[in-house]
Structures are given as C-alpha cells and as structure tokens.
Write an enzyme that holds these catalytic residues in place. Sequence first.
Site, short mmCIF file in Angstrom:
data_model
loop_
_atom_site.label_atom_id
_atom_site.label_comp_id
_atom_site.label_asym_id
_atom_site.label_seq_id
_atom_site.Cartn_x
_atom_site.Cartn_y
_atom_site.Cartn_z
N SER A 124 0.59 -1.19 2.18
CA SER A 124 1.18 0.10 1.32
C SER A 124 0.44 1.33 2.20
O SER A 124 0.08 1.06 3.35
CB SER A 124 1.03 0.11 -0.11
OG SER A 124 1.12 1.13 -0.74
N LYS A 142 6.42 2.95 0.22
CA LYS A 142 5.32 2.28 -0.01
C LYS A 142 5.00 1.92 -1.45
O LYS A 142 4.60 0.67 -1.69
CB LYS A 142 4.08 2.59 0.63
CG LYS A 142 4.00 2.91 2.23
CD LYS A 142 4.34 1.28 3.06
CE LYS A 142 4.13 1.32 4.51
NZ LYS A 142 4.45 0.14 5.03
#
Length: 230
Positions: A124, A142
């Site tokens: 992420s 993300k």
Amino acid sequence: MNDLNYVVVGGSHGIGLGIVKRLVARGAHVTVFSRTHDSLTGLGGVSHVPFDVLVDELAKESLPEKISGLVYCPGSISLTPIRGIDTAAMLDDYRLNVIGAVKCVQAALPALKAGKVSSVLMFSTVAVAQGLPMHGPVSAVKGAVEGLCRAFAAELAPAVRVNCIAPSLTDTPLAERLLSSDQKRSAMDARHPLGRVGTVDDIAAMAEFLLSDQAAWITGQVLGVDGGIS
C-alpha cells in the site's frame, strides 16, 4: 530455508528485486514473474517467467507445486490535484494494483495451501491512512489493496497469512522523478522525522520478516515502514 519456494510478481526491479535478493541470500528459491529480467542475471536460486500483469494470466503450470510466500509488487504513483484526475488512468491503476493482485492470489492459492503454512504480501502507501494532498488516485487504489489484505487474511486463516506494507517515499525507479535533484531529495528527506526517504532495503527487510516464521502470529496487518511520517 532451502526447501522454501517464493513467488515474487514484479521482482526484477525496485523493492521487488530487493526482496528477491534477501530471499535467495537465505537459501530460498524464488520464481520471479516480470516483464524484464536483466537485473536478475547472476542471482542463484532464481527462475524467471516473462509476465505482464495487465496482459497475461498467471499460469498455474509455471508455479511451484508448493509456495511458501507470494509477494505482489506491481504498483504506480499517480500524483495529481483533484481537477487533474484522469478517471481512465485511475481504472488502469486499479487494474494494475488491485485486479492484478486478485488474479495472482487466485492462481497461486492451490500451491499456497499445499504447504503447512504460507503467506501473501502486498503493498500500500502511507498516503492511505495519512491523507496527503495530490494523492487522491493512489490513495483510492491502495486503499482497496488494504481492504483486500484484511478480507483475504480473514478468509484464508489459519493456512495462509496475508499482510501489507505501507511505505512512504522510497528511493526506487518508480519514484525517480520525485527525487531527480538534490533540492527535491532534501525536501523529501526533511518531511520524514527520521530525516531521509526510504531505501529499498528498508522495505525489503520488513518483507523478509513478514514472510518468515518469525511473523507466524501476524496476519491481516497493514504495517507502516515510513520514516515516522505517519
């Protein structure tokens, strides 16, 4: 670690390559799925499969029979103000970051479950939880990856652990334009309480830990490796 097989999607450059190097240094075998392979030359214990996540399917016959860990590294950095967001480009980013990860986990799932324990690692960004200007597209995409991580961890426990690393800016080819001058680098360094942007090995070290038995009681987590910026 000699009997362990890892799969790294996007393992021929940047953070992915750093993870591959750490795994093979410990005696594991790593199968890398990526478009290029030049940087893998000379690395023992590595097999390369040509692969473009936006075009190709991850063929099950190209995977090891048992997978100790799957790492999904492909990503993008799309920085733009709200007025400049290109929704078509956002869809492309979603396909790369989210749909690609889903397809790879689906293809690898039988081999992941074939071993006693295994793990999946995704990526992420600190921007999801922190909230940063100009980061709308990448935060949205993300953020979906973080949702996948938690959902997959709940569904696949206890056989497969699933975790996610959320880095801040890291010195990789993907971030090259953001660090293209001494002035830019100094400004980015100063934003982090620890006084510098991340290195590939900062992230690869956490990845190696999460893939190991030392992290055997960790799943469903999004861990920040971000120089303290969060």
